[in-house]
Scaffold this active site. Sequence first.
Site, PDB file in Angstrom:
ATOM      1  N   ASP A   9       0.857  -1.176   0.000  1.00  0.00           N
ATOM      2  CA  ASP A   9       0.000   0.000   0.000  1.00  0.00           C
ATOM      3  C   ASP A   9       0.897   1.231   0.000  1.00  0.00           C
ATOM      4  O   ASP A   9       1.961   1.224   0.630  1.00  0.00           O
ATOM      5  CB  ASP A   9      -0.925   0.009   1.215  1.00  0.00           C
ATOM      6  CG  ASP A   9      -2.142   0.884   0.967  1.00  0.00           C
ATOM      7  OD1 ASP A   9      -2.897   0.588   0.020  1.00  0.00           O
ATOM      8  OD2 ASP A   9      -2.345   1.878   1.693  1.00  0.00           O
ATOM      9  N   PHE A  38       2.577   7.876 -13.226  1.00  0.00           N
ATOM     10  CA  PHE A  38       1.137   7.839 -12.938  1.00  0.00           C
ATOM     11  C   PHE A  38       0.892   8.576 -11.625  1.00  0.00           C
ATOM     12  O   PHE A  38       1.826   9.068 -10.992  1.00  0.00           O
ATOM     13  CB  PHE A  38       0.645   6.377 -12.846  1.00  0.00           C
ATOM     14  CG  PHE A  38       1.194   5.638 -11.654  1.00  0.00           C
ATOM     15  CD1 PHE A  38       2.475   5.134 -11.649  1.00  0.00           C
ATOM     16  CD2 PHE A  38       0.414   5.468 -10.502  1.00  0.00           C
ATOM     17  CE1 PHE A  38       2.986   4.472 -10.535  1.00  0.00           C
ATOM     18  CE2 PHE A  38       0.919   4.804  -9.393  1.00  0.00           C
ATOM     19  CZ  PHE A  38       2.213   4.302  -9.419  1.00  0.00           C
TER      20      PHE A  38
HETATM   21  P1  IMP Z   1      -1.287   1.906  -4.395  1.00  0.00           P
HETATM   22  O1  IMP Z   1      -1.417   1.554  -2.946  1.00  0.00           O
HETATM   23  O2  IMP Z   1       0.007   1.436  -4.999  1.00  0.00           O
HETATM   24  O3  IMP Z   1      -2.500   1.494  -5.185  1.00  0.00           O
HETATM   25  O4  IMP Z   1      -1.223   3.503  -4.467  1.00  0.00           O
HETATM   26  C1  IMP Z   1      -2.286   4.329  -3.984  1.00  0.00           C
HETATM   27  C2  IMP Z   1      -2.285   5.665  -4.699  1.00  0.00           C
HETATM   28  O5  IMP Z   1      -1.084   6.384  -4.377  1.00  0.00           O
HETATM   29  C3  IMP Z   1      -2.291   5.570  -6.216  1.00  0.00           C
HETATM   30  O6  IMP Z   1      -3.599   5.504  -6.704  1.00  0.00           O
HETATM   31  C4  IMP Z   1      -1.614   6.886  -6.620  1.00  0.00           C
HETATM   32  O7  IMP Z   1      -2.542   7.954  -6.579  1.00  0.00           O
HETATM   33  C5  IMP Z   1      -0.617   7.084  -5.518  1.00  0.00           C
HETATM   34  N1  IMP Z   1       0.710   6.527  -5.886  1.00  0.00           N
HETATM   35  C6  IMP Z   1       1.236   5.339  -5.517  1.00  0.00           C
HETATM   36  N2  IMP Z   1       2.464   5.168  -6.020  1.00  0.00           N
HETATM   37  C7  IMP Z   1       2.718   6.278  -6.737  1.00  0.00           C
HETATM   38  C8  IMP Z   1       3.845   6.694  -7.519  1.00  0.00           C
HETATM   39  O8  IMP Z   1       4.863   6.004  -7.663  1.00  0.00           O
HETATM   40  N3  IMP Z   1       3.745   7.906  -8.100  1.00  0.00           N
HETATM   41  C9  IMP Z   1       2.653   8.713  -7.980  1.00  0.00           C
HETATM   42  N4  IMP Z   1       1.573   8.367  -7.285  1.00  0.00           N
HETATM   43  C10 IMP Z   1       1.611   7.162  -6.657  1.00  0.00           C
END
Ligand code: IMP
Length: 194
Positions: A68, A148
């Site tokens: 996460d 992203f």
């Molecule tokens: P997840 O837990 O990897 O799904 O990340 C949750 C949210 O954090 C994503 O939907 C992005 O908005 C943001 N996020 C996670 N990793 C990145 C990154 O490497 N760059 C930019 N935003 C990120």
Amino acid sequence: MELVFATANPNKAKEIQNLIPDNIKIRSLSDIHCAEEIPETQATIEGNASQKAFYVHKKYQVNCFADDTGLEIEALDGRPGVLSARYAGDAKDANANMNKVLAELSGVENRKARFKTVISLVIDNKEVLFEGIVNGRILHNKIGEKGFGYDPIFVPDGYDKTFAELSIEEKNLVSHRAIAVNKLITYLKQTNPL
Ligand code: IMP
């Protein structure tokens, strides 16, 4: 030996297979016929990583890990943090999320921020956590097309480019996710727990 990566994103699972020792086979949620949405209802990044890993471990009786990530902005008391994906609403719209952050930081001098990834590894009902942090700052506008999420507004310390201006290889040298994944891989190589 098999380890399930509890992520709905098949690219993440593929990416990590290339980095992990050959004797460990990474399986995705679709490999174990898990199609439901995994609950992420905790108040912290650690809590959500843990919740996802234990959910899959208990329901599917497999050893697994989950990750996460959140963007924590100092002047916003750590927000968007655990709310990063849905900061501007359930549409998970990256542009809307960035616009909300930029509006909240309008006129704010302190631009300090960090990305934090937590990986929860659960083997035989025992958990080990791995954390990756990259410190940086939030710009006043968006720059760059790559990456992203919040990449176009985040400049990592020591750089004068946003994550969205870096190649994936350059981003992987410093990113929160790469740091956490490398800690997981080192642990798996050193302890051979499976
Ligand atoms: P997840 O837990 O990897 O799904 O990340 C949750 C949210 O954090 C994503 O939907 C992005 O908005 C943001 N996020 C996670 N990793 C990145 C990154 O490497 N760059 C930019 N935003 C990120």
